[in-house]
Structure formats: C-alpha cells, structure tokens
Design a protein around this motif. Structure first.
Motif, PDB file in Angstrom:
ATOM      1  N   PHE A 197      55.836  -0.823  27.924  1.00 37.46           N
ATOM      2  CA  PHE A 197      56.075  -0.978  29.362  1.00 37.46           C
ATOM      3  C   PHE A 197      57.069   0.080  29.847  1.00 37.46           C
ATOM      4  N   LEU A 198      58.120   0.308  29.087  1.00 41.00           N
ATOM      5  CA  LEU A 198      59.110   1.313  29.469  1.00 41.00           C
ATOM      6  C   LEU A 198      58.548   2.722  29.385  1.00 41.00           C
ATOM      7  N   LEU A 199      57.703   2.987  28.400  1.00 40.73           N
ATOM      8  CA  LEU A 199      57.149   4.329  28.247  1.00 40.73           C
ATOM      9  C   LEU A 199      56.084   4.619  29.298  1.00 40.73           C
ATOM     10  N   ILE A 200      55.231   3.656  29.571  1.00 39.06           N
ATOM     11  CA  ILE A 200      54.203   3.871  30.604  1.00 39.06           C
ATOM     12  C   ILE A 200      54.856   4.068  31.970  1.00 39.06           C
ATOM     13  N   GLY A 201      55.911   3.319  32.231  1.00 42.16           N
ATOM     14  CA  GLY A 201      56.624   3.454  33.499  1.00 42.16           C
ATOM     15  C   GLY A 201      57.766   4.437  33.440  1.00 42.16           C
ATOM     16  N   HIS A 202      57.660   5.449  32.585  1.00 42.51           N
ATOM     17  CA  HIS A 202      58.755   6.424  32.445  1.00 42.51           C
ATOM     18  C   HIS A 202      59.076   7.084  33.775  1.00 42.51           C
ATOM     19  N   HIS A 203      58.058   7.491  34.502  1.00 45.96           N
ATOM     20  CA  HIS A 203      58.276   8.075  35.833  1.00 45.96           C
ATOM     21  C   HIS A 203      58.397   6.924  36.838  1.00 45.96           C
ATOM     22  N   PHE A 204      59.507   6.224  36.791  1.00 47.22           N
ATOM     23  CA  PHE A 204      59.659   5.021  37.601  1.00 47.22           C
ATOM     24  C   PHE A 204      59.742   5.315  39.092  1.00 47.22           C
ATOM     25  N   ASP A 205      59.940   6.579  39.451  1.00 53.62           N
ATOM     26  CA  ASP A 205      59.974   6.930  40.863  1.00 53.62           C
ATOM     27  C   ASP A 205      58.574   7.101  41.453  1.00 53.62           C
ATOM     28  N   ARG A 206      57.548   6.950  40.623  1.00 55.16           N
ATOM     29  CA  ARG A 206      56.166   7.064  41.087  1.00 55.16           C
ATOM     30  C   ARG A 206      55.540   5.673  41.132  1.00 55.16           C
ATOM     31  N   ARG A 207      54.911   5.390  42.235  1.00 56.72           N
ATOM     32  CA  ARG A 207      54.325   4.056  42.412  1.00 56.72           C
ATOM     33  C   ARG A 207      53.220   3.792  41.397  1.00 56.72           C
ATOM     34  N   ALA A 208      52.416   4.813  41.105  1.00 59.97           N
ATOM     35  CA  ALA A 208      51.310   4.627  40.159  1.00 59.97           C
ATOM     36  C   ALA A 208      51.827   4.263  38.772  1.00 59.97           C
ATOM     37  N   ALA A 209      52.923   4.897  38.347  1.00 61.39           N
ATOM     38  CA  ALA A 209      53.476   4.600  37.027  1.00 61.39           C
ATOM     39  C   ALA A 209      54.020   3.181  36.975  1.00 61.39           C
ATOM     40  N   ARG A 210      54.690   2.753  38.027  1.00 59.44           N
ATOM     41  CA  ARG A 210      55.221   1.384  38.045  1.00 59.44           C
ATOM     42  C   ARG A 210      54.086   0.357  38.017  1.00 59.44           C
ATOM     43  N   ALA A 243      51.046   0.775  36.846  1.00 59.89           N
ATOM     44  CA  ALA A 243      50.384   0.805  35.539  1.00 59.89           C
ATOM     45  C   ALA A 243      51.202   0.087  34.487  1.00 59.89           C
ATOM     46  N   ALA A 244      52.517   0.256  34.529  1.00 63.07           N
ATOM     47  CA  ALA A 244      53.378  -0.416  33.555  1.00 63.07           C
ATOM     48  C   ALA A 244      53.326  -1.930  33.739  1.00 63.07           C
ATOM     49  N   ARG A 245      53.376  -2.387  34.992  1.00 63.26           N
ATOM     50  CA  ARG A 245      53.286  -3.832  35.233  1.00 63.26           C
ATOM     51  C   ARG A 245      51.942  -4.384  34.779  1.00 63.26           C
ATOM     52  N   GLN A 246      50.881  -3.650  35.071  1.00 58.91           N
ATOM     53  CA  GLN A 246      49.552  -4.112  34.680  1.00 58.91           C
ATOM     54  C   GLN A 246      49.450  -4.212  33.163  1.00 58.91           C
ATOM     55  N   ALA A 247      49.970  -3.220  32.454  1.00 63.26           N
ATOM     56  CA  ALA A 247      49.895  -3.227  30.990  1.00 63.26           C
ATOM     57  C   ALA A 247      50.681  -4.386  30.396  1.00 63.26           C
ATOM     58  N   ILE A 248      51.883  -4.633  30.910  1.00 62.40           N
ATOM     59  CA  ILE A 248      52.680  -5.707  30.326  1.00 62.40           C
ATOM     60  C   ILE A 248      52.131  -7.076  30.715  1.00 62.40           C
ATOM     61  N   HIS A 249      51.508  -7.189  31.877  1.00 64.61           N
ATOM     62  CA  HIS A 249      50.881  -8.463  32.245  1.00 64.61           C
ATOM     63  C   HIS A 249      49.747  -8.803  31.280  1.00 64.61           C
ATOM     64  N   VAL A 250      48.875  -7.841  31.056  1.00 63.41           N
ATOM     65  CA  VAL A 250      47.692  -8.099  30.232  1.00 63.41           C
ATOM     66  C   VAL A 250      48.085  -8.290  28.775  1.00 63.41           C
ATOM     67  N   LEU A 282      44.086   0.135  29.994  1.00 62.48           N
ATOM     68  CA  LEU A 282      44.310   1.392  29.268  1.00 62.48           C
ATOM     69  C   LEU A 282      44.077   2.621  30.147  1.00 62.48           C
ATOM     70  N   PRO A 283      42.977   2.746  30.892  1.00 66.12           N
ATOM     71  CA  PRO A 283      42.858   3.903  31.797  1.00 66.12           C
ATOM     72  C   PRO A 283      43.980   3.949  32.831  1.00 66.12           C
ATOM     73  N   GLY A 284      44.418   2.788  33.310  1.00 64.60           N
ATOM     74  CA  GLY A 284      45.520   2.806  34.259  1.00 64.60           C
ATOM     75  C   GLY A 284      46.807   3.311  33.654  1.00 64.60           C
ATOM     76  N   ALA A 285      46.983   3.116  32.340  1.00 66.62           N
ATOM     77  CA  ALA A 285      48.206   3.560  31.668  1.00 66.62           C
ATOM     78  C   ALA A 285      48.277   5.065  31.513  1.00 66.62           C
ATOM     79  N   MET A 286      47.249   5.798  31.943  1.00 69.68           N
ATOM     80  CA  MET A 286      47.298   7.256  31.868  1.00 69.68           C
ATOM     81  C   MET A 286      48.304   7.847  32.848  1.00 69.68           C
ATOM     82  N   ALA A 287      48.948   7.008  33.639  1.00 70.11           N
ATOM     83  CA  ALA A 287      50.049   7.497  34.482  1.00 70.11           C
ATOM     84  C   ALA A 287      51.259   7.855  33.654  1.00 70.11           C
ATOM     85  N   ALA A 288      51.259   7.488  32.379  1.00 74.35           N
ATOM     86  CA  ALA A 288      52.375   7.804  31.483  1.00 74.35           C
ATOM     87  C   ALA A 288      52.351   9.286  31.139  1.00 74.35           C
TER      88      ALA A 288
END
Length: 998
Positions: free
Chosen positions: A143-156, A158-165, A233-239
């Motif tokens: 979750f922290l790595l996927i949302g590394h660019h926390f200033d980007r909405r897409a990364a946030r 994607a990180a939430r979606q990954a940790i939810h699932v 997984l495709p959404g996590a490509m924001a990482a």
C-alpha cells in the motif's frame, strides 16, 4: 533465517540515513540485504536437496501452539532465490531509475527493503500464523509503495483499491487457516499439516475443512489478482516502475501463487480445492490476455499480461499432480525472470522518451538497440517460443493435459467413466491453447509498440540511458536463454513435486501432439498480431456495456461507506452521555440476565458482615446523592471526597491498610486537582428541567449499581476454587523477599502490569498537559526571584500582602520536610509494611502542593527546579533499570533479586531489585503530581494573568480618547486666556492708534 530478517531490519533502519548521505547510490548498498538472502540460500543448497532441511523454531505461546518457525525446503529455497534475487536486481535498477533529487527517496528505500524482508519471511515461515503475519506486512508495505506518489490522486486511489481487495482477502484467509488447522485437531505448522493430510490421518471431508480451503483460495486469489480480484493489479501501475517490476512481477503477486503451491500437495484431497483453482485460473488467463490486447499503455499491456500469466500458473499448480506442479513451478520461474525485466524496460522507455503510449513511440530500437534486444528476448520468452525459459513450463502443462493428469479430483469427479476425465482435461487444454494465443499476441504488441518503427511519423525525443539500469535487464534476458538447457529445471521441479500423484517431466521435446499444440499457439498468436486492427474492431463490438468489475468495486465501496455512516449516526450520534448510557445498558442487561439464571442453591446472598458496614454504606449513598443533586460544583466535589473517604473506612475494616493509605492520599490529590480545575469553570451547574431522559438515566444508574453489587457478592460467595491470593501469601516472602503481599504483588508477582500502568500514567500526564499548553510544554515552570541565602519560601516575596498567609507559610515550613521524609520512609518500608512507591510519591506530591499553595507557581521551581516531563521519563527509566537488574544474575526480567553491597565497617547494604522498581514508581508518581500542578495550576495562573493584563490594556486603550478629550476640555479656559493675552499684545493701544493717525 532470523539473521537474514535482522539484516533486512537493519537495512530498513539505515535506509533514510544512507539516502541522506549517499543519495540514490544508497540503493546499491541496500541491495546487499536481499542479496544476503540469495547467498544464504545458495550456501544451504546441498542441505536442502539432501533432505537435511534447515529449521529455526522458537516456542512463543505453547498453550496456543504459537511458534516462531522457519523452514528452508526446496520450494522455499526456490522462492528465496526468486523474491530476493529479483529484489536485489530491481534495487540496482532503481539506483539509476530515480533522479538524484527524487522526493521521498529515503522513505521509498526503507519501505522497499522492508517489503523484501517480509517476502523472505513469508516464503520461509513454517507456521500458518507466521505466514499470515508476513502476509499482512506485505499488504501494508505494498500500500505504501503503490501510493508512493501520494500527491497524485491516481496513486492514492490505486493504493486504497489494492489494500481494500488484498486486505479483505487476508482476513478471509486467516479464517480459513483457523478452520483448516484448529477445529479438526490439526497443526498450524505448515509442514506437519501437509504431511498429516498426505498420510491420510486427517479428515479432509469435514465441512469446516472444505469451507476453510475455499476461504484460503479467496485470500490467495485476492493477492495474486485472480478473477474476480484481477482489477486491482492494472490499477496499481500508478506505482513507480521499480515497484511494478518487483511487487507485480516477482514478489507480492507471487505470494498467492506460492501459497497454492505450498498447500496443494495436501489440500488437493479436499473436495473443491483443485477444481475451483483451475476454473478461476483459466478464466483469469483468458480475461487477462484478452484485455492486454486492448491497451495502449505499455505498462498496462504488461499488467494485464501478468494477470493472465498468474491465472495460468495458478491453474497448473492447483491441478494437484506432479506433472502440473512441475509445469507451474517452471512457469513461475520464467515469469519472475522475464516479466520483471519487461517492466524495467518499460520504465527505461518512459525515462528516455517521456511516454509509455505505444502510439507515440516509433523506431526506438534504432536508438536503444541493447534495450530492444533484451526486451525482445524477454518478450519471446513470455510468448513461449522454444529454447527460451517461458517455453518449458507451458510445454510441460500442455504435455500433462495431453497425456492425462490422473488428478485426484478428476477421479472423484468421474470415478467410472474415463471419458469424462479426458473431456475435462481436453477442455482445459483448449482453454490453455486459446489463452496462450493471446499471450503471443500481446507479447508482440509490447515489443512492436515500444521499439518497432511505425508507419505514422512520431516526433520522439530520446534521452541517454544509464548502463547501470540496463545491466539488470540484460542479466535477466540472459537468464531467459537458460530454457535451452531444461535438465536443471526438470531436476528442481521433480524434487519439489515429490509425493504428488503422477510423474513430472520437463523437456524441449515431449511428443508430436504437444508440439502441434505449441505450433498452433504460435501461429494463432502471430495471426492475431498481424490482424490487430481487425481484432481491435472485434473487441470493440464485443465489449460489454453493463459489466464492469471496477465500477462494481467503486459502487460497493460507496455503498459500504454510506451504510457505515448511517449506522454510525444512529449508534454514535456524537453525544458522550448517549455512548456511556449505551455501554452501561448493555452491560447491565448482560449482568441481570446472568443473575436471573443463577440456580445454585448453595449460594446465599449476604449483604453485610457488621452494622458498621451498613452505617458506612448509608453515609456513602447519602454523599453520592448529594454529589448528584448539588448545584454548586465545589459542593459536588466535596461530596465525592466523602464517598472516597467512606471507601477508606471500608478498607480499614477489612484489614487492608495499603489500600486505605493509597485511597486516602489519592482522594487528597484528586480534591486538589478538582479545585484547580474548578477555578476556570462556572460556579454552578446548569439548571436543567427534570425531563424523562434524566429519570431514565437515574433508573439506569440504579440498575447498574445494583447489578454490579449483587454480581460481586455472588461471585465472591460462589467461589469453588482456591483463591490465587492464598498462593500469593505463600510465595510473597520466599520469592518476593517481602512480607507486604500487596507491594510484592505490584513489584514482583504482577510487575509487568505495574510497568504497563506506569507507561499509561506517563501518557496520561502528557495528554493532560497537551490540553492545557497551547503550543508546547514549557521547559521550566517559572523561576523564583533571587533572595538571600537561607530564606524559606522565596517566591512569597513577590506576592502582595493580601495574597500571603503567615499561618499557611509556617504550616508549610513545618509540614514540607516532614512529608518528604514520610514519603521516602513509605517507599523504603513498603516491601514489608504498608506503603510503597505509589503512596510515597503521592505524599511527596502533597508536600509540593503545599509549597504551591503558599508561594504560587514560582514556588514550584524553587521546590524542584526540574522539568516535569524529564522527571516522568526518569521515573520510567529507573523502573526499567530495576526490571533489568535480575538479568545480571541469570534471572528473569522483574524477578525480585536480593543484592548485598558491603560498606566496610558500616556494615552491609541489603535490598532487592523490587526496591529500584518502587523508586521508579515514586519518581514517576511525584512527577505526575508536579505536572498536574504545573499544567492545571501554574499554567492556568499564567494564562489568567495574561488574559487579565490584556483586558486591562484593551480597556486602557479604549479609555485613552476620552481622557484626552477631558484634558483638552479642562485646559480650554486657560488656552483661551492665553490667546486673549497674545492678541492684546499684538493689537495697538488707543494712544498708539491716535499717534498713528497724527
């Protein structure tokens, strides 16, 4: 294995510092942590493959079968090489992927290294609870790595979606672990559980085991992005690309696949395990490949390709035979190699051109021939072309389906008709061939989109590529060429698949029919690649308009948030009385229900033992009624003090002097704290009408009080076992070296509770201070004025005569040293007599209260020139020293240990380590009282004086214009006379006027 985990932990701790001084080169240094895992695994190769499996186990909670257990068998050995080897290469790649001034690189390095350590622990853990622990660690760290660019909405998002699932799947999987291992008398040790099921000494047809197996599949599918969890997984490509190259190619998504490979040799005998995995896996393969052909982002092409490959690997591993297990492991190795290299190549394409859109790339092979060559080799391996690594596993799976798997679940599915078994196997083969055609097509789509020349002219600017970043890609591409030598993979997979039905075989040539299937795959995939415009048009026509898993996920999240908001609004409306009443009502209902169902005739209700208790109870009840009905706040506080004093009398009657002493000093300090707080509150409570809600609360209070009292009486009189206090009386002196059982209990028998309570006290003091201080805790309370040496209560010199009390100052002069001596005496004798560090600390605090009452806030600094916060920490530190002192003599932490220090002719100093803990309690409690005085007393005094000074200044500024006007009005007559005199001097006289006329 624990040493390798500690190396990762040390690297995590050093990562931010290393990045600060070395910059991005710190990643090269941190790569040694996963590299250490690779070296360690290779060093134990002979032991692993000779059957001498390395084990490390430590008993944690034996009663719950909780052990810290790690095991390096052939499967774990292989996974260590995959997750740690690829992790080290990706960290080398990341050292040049990120720019020198990349933001948050220290945090990224630490989290990435921690993830590598968590994956190492996951693949070596031999206990289901340890597997779950590291599994959840990978969830949070990803979750922290996927949302590394926390200033980007897409990364946030994607990180939430990954940790939810994945997080939801983890919880479900945990329930599956418990259902499979615990209720049926099994073991939480993974190796023991698998061996027991394979030996037939396990009830695999139990409904709990069947449901538990399905729940484990759910967790594995969520982690490995299998249908219907494929969308995260495709959404996590924001990482960042290094995250995708590691987590989404070799590490995180391999966790679910690894769990299937670990448990399938045993759980394939559980009804529903293997067919469910095969169905989900093949469906995921087809869906992922189909979606990959529609993508224009190179990273998304690889992401959906990863989903497809994970489905294929899961289906092979879950089939439940030796041949399919070997095929799945071969594809797992190949996928980890080529897919991580492909993700890294896409990262370099984006880094050098600024885009991943295949429509904006053309003829990059002319500028980056080495990168194009390495990417081409990995793409061919992904397509399953012979002589490359990706070909071996897929060919083995095709061969197994062609020759017949003889899987256990197929035998149970059609025990009579072999035709039904062959129909299922050939159906799986058809899906495999069709899905593999998609794989060939999107492999070409990746390379063509990234490196091939396009007919449409593209304006592309190419930047130079660091050689350090290309090196890991080239190395992995070279590893893909190892498919020309299948003997090593055949030996390795055979060893891992030992004990499963059938025989495994991995080779370049497996017969005519498998070769025909492979040829059909390559030809069909090539045709789809050539006819890509027609395929795209067909996909657009077949695109479902109303079925979208991502939209369903978003709708479910929104619906869940709305539902939780409504439930929260109903149950927690934001009213503290409502919350308290709800808790008390539920508690009272449970207690009353239990009391109503007591049918033991031996229990007799005895309300009192002597008339004196009745009198004390009546006084206590009367004081409680006064406290509730009083309109003056101070009256209510005094009534509460009376209630506490009656409790002191009850403790004395029952022979508990320690409790009576502690209760009495606490009542004194509590009253003082109440008095300090009441200065800033209104004098009266609000006068509210006696509504029905107050009657309901009154009834609830009476019910709770009666229920607790009766339940306590019943619990005491219904005792059937020997009370633990009898054991304390027997062991207090021999083991605790004290005759005061209460004190020995606090500092020895239940010393861990005491240390925990000290921490709670420190946190409470910090919380109280944070409510008072606006910005930060003042280091010093307030320095007292300088006076002559030897003076007493120096701060009284700054007080006005109206604020001083001679009698109070004389009393303080007499009582302060006496109370300090008494507090020390109570602390020193508390181990054998009534007293202890808590009572002593409170008494010392009362002495400090007297100094404050006599001299004000500045007197606190004169009495004790130490910051309260430092004293709080000092008290906890002293208690910790006392807790660790027994270790010097080979005993346990907090175990009372006598210490004798010779003092020469004076004699011998004898004490126990429990006394040091008690001294820590004394210092911390004393500091707590000091902190309360500094915050509720001194700081409030300071704030009130500042507020009063500000009001006076505002009033003075408001009255200034009026005073000026009054001064002008009073000075006006004089000013008029002065002006008249000046005019008379300036105007000529009558004689002067006559002279002028003449």
């Amino acid at each position: 294995m624990i040493a390798i985990l500690l190396i990762h932990a040390l690297a995590v701790a050093l990562a931010p510092v290393a990045v600060r001084y070395l910059g991005r080169n710190a990643l090269l240094m941190l790569a040694t942590a996963p590299l250490a895992g690779v070296v360690w695994a290779l060093a134990h190769t002979s032991s692993v493959f000779s059957g001498d499996t390395p084990l490390e186990e430590y008993s944690w909670v034996p009663a719950l079968s909780l052990d810290v257990a790690f095991r390096l068998d052939p499967l774990s050995w292989l996974m260590v090489l995959v997750v740690s080897g690829v992790g080290a290469l990706v960290m080398v790649y990341a050292a040049r992927y990120f720019s020198e001034n990349a933001a948050s690189l220290g945090r990224f390095s630490a989290v990435f290294t921690a993830f590598a350590g968590a994956m190492f622990g996951l693949v070596t853990a031999d206990h289901l609870m340890m597997v779950y622990l590291f599994w959840e660690m990978t969830t949070i760290l990803s979750f922290l790595l996927i949302g590394h660019h926390f200033d980007r909405r897409a990364a946030r998002a994607a990180a939430r979606q990954a940790i939810h699932v994945t997080g939801a799947g983890s919880l479900v999987m945990f329930a599956g672990f418990v259902m499979v291992a615990h209720p049926t008398g099994g073991s939480y040790r993974v190796s023991a559980l698998v061996a027991a099921i394979q030996a037939g000494s396990y009830d695999v047809h139990s409904p709990l085991v069947i449901v538990g197996g399905i729940l484990i599949i759910w967790g594995a599918a969520a982690k490995s992005a299998l249908v219907p969890h494929h969308f995260w997984l495709p959404g996590a490509m924001a990482a960042p690309t290094p995250v995708s190259a590691y987590l989404h190619a070799a590490a995180m998504v391999k966790a679910g696949v690894y769990l299937i490979a670990r448990l399938t040799p045993a759980l394939t005998y559980v009804p529903g395990w293997s067919p469910l995995i095969v169905i989900i896996g093949l469906a995921t393969m087809v869906l992922g490949g189909y979606r990959a052909l529609r993508q224009i982002d190179l990273k998304l092409v690889l992401a959906y390709g990863t989903v497809s490959q994970l489905g294929l690997i899961s289906a092979a591993l879950g089939f439940g035979t030796s041949a399919t297990m070997a095929a799945g492991l071969g594809m797992l190795i190949a996928h980890s190699v080529f897919k991580s290299a492909l993700f890294m190549s896409v990262g370099l394409v984006e880094k050098t051109t600024g885009t991943r859109d295949l429509r904006e790339l053309s003829n990059l092979m002319r500028y980056k021939p080495w990168l194009a060559a390495a990417g081409g080799i990995c793409a061919i391996s992904m397509a399953g072309v012979p002589l490359l690594l990706g070909y071996l596993g897929k060919e083995a799976f095709v061969t197994a389906l062609v020759d017949g798997t003889h899987a256990v679940w197929l035998l149970e599915l059609s025990p009579v008709s072999t035709l039904g078994m062959r129909a299922v196997e050939l159906g799986c083969l058809a899906v495999l061939v069709g899905g593999s055609m998609f794989t060939v097509a999107y492999s070409w789509r990746y390379w063509w989109g990234a490196f091939a020349p396009k007919r449409v002219k593209v304006d592309m600017k190419v930047e130079p590529t660091p050689a350090v970043s290309i090196a890991p890609i080239a190395l992995l591409a070279a590893a893909s060429l190892a498919g020309a030598f299948p003997a090593w993979m055949d030996a390795l997979t055979n060893l891992i698949a030992t004990g499963m039905p059938g025989d495994s075989h991995i080779a370049l040539w497996s017969g005519v029919v498998p070769a025909v299937c492979t040829g059909a795959i390559l030809i069909g995939g090539a045709y789809m690649a050539v006819k890509r415009p027609a395929v795209a048009r067909l996909q657009r026509r077949l695109q479902p308009k109303h079925v979208n898993v991502v939209s369903a996920y978003r709708w479910s999240v929104i619906a869940l948030e709305n539902f939780s908001a409504r439930i929260t609004a109903i149950l927690h409306p934001g009213s503290l009385p409502w919350d308290v009443n709800t808790i008390l009502a539920v508690f009272a209902a449970i207690v009353v229900y239990a009391l109503a169902h007591i049918s033991d005739p031996t229990v007799k209700l005895s309300l009192w033992n002597s008339p004196l208790e009745v009198g004390i109870a009546v006084v206590c009840a009367a004081a409680a009624v006064v406290a509730v009905q009083a309109r003056r706040r101070i009256k209510s506080v005094i009534a509460l003090g009376v209630v506490g004093s009656t409790m002191v009398l009850l403790f004395v009657i029952y022979g508990a002097p320690d409790l009576a002493l502690t209760q009495s000093v606490v009542e004194i300090v509590s009253f003082i704290v109440f008095a300090l707080v009441l200065r800033s509150l209104p004098r009266f409570f609000s006068n509210r009408p006696l509504q029905i809600s107050r009657w309901l609360r009154l009834a609830l209070a009476c019910t709770v009080g009666a229920a607790v009292s009766v339940a306590t009486i019943f619990a005491v009189q219904a005792r059937v076992h020997e009370p633990s206090s009898d054991l304390m009386k027997k062991e207090a002196l021999p083991f605790g070296y004290g005759t005061n059982i209460v004190n020995v209990t606090l500092v020895d028998i239940r010393a861990w509770d005491t240390i925990g309570e000290l921490s709670v006290v420190l946190v409470t003091a910090t919380g109280v201070a944070s409510l008072i201080y606006l910005s930060r805790r003042h280091t010093r309370i307030e320095r007292a004025p300088r006076v002559s040496v030897g003076s007493w209560l120096p701060s009284t010199a700054r007080l006005s005569p109206l604020q001083r009390s001679v009698m109070l100052e004389i009393g303080v002069r007499l009582m302060f040293p006496t109370l300090i001596v008494v507090s020390i005496w109570l602390t020193l004798v508390g181990h054998n007599n009534p007293g202890g560090g808590f009572a002593g600390g409170v008494v010392a605090g009362i002495a400090l209260v007297l100094r404050y009452l006599a001299g004000g806030r500045a007197e606190l600094w004169s009495a004790l020139p130490i910051a309260p916060g430092r004293m709080l920490g000092l008290g906890l530190f002293i208690a910790a020293i006392g807790a660790l002192m027994p270790l010097a003599q080979g005993k346990r932490v907090l175990e009372s240990t006598p210490i004798d220090i010779p003092l020469g002719f004076v004699g011998q100093l004898h004490f126990t380590t429990a006394l040091v803990v008690d001294i820590g309690v004394y210092v911390l409690v004393f500091a707590l009282v000091l902190d309360l005085l500094a915050s509720l007393g001194a700081q409030i005094d300071r704030d009130r004086e500042q507020s009063q000074a500000q009001r006076q200044d505002q009033a003075a500024r408001k009255d200034e214009p009026g005073r000026q006007n009054e001064a002008v009005r009073k000075a006006e007559p004089g000013r008029q006379n002065l002006h008249k005199e000046q005019r008379q001097r300036q105007e000529p006289s009558q004689s002067q006027k006559k002279d002028v006329k003449l």
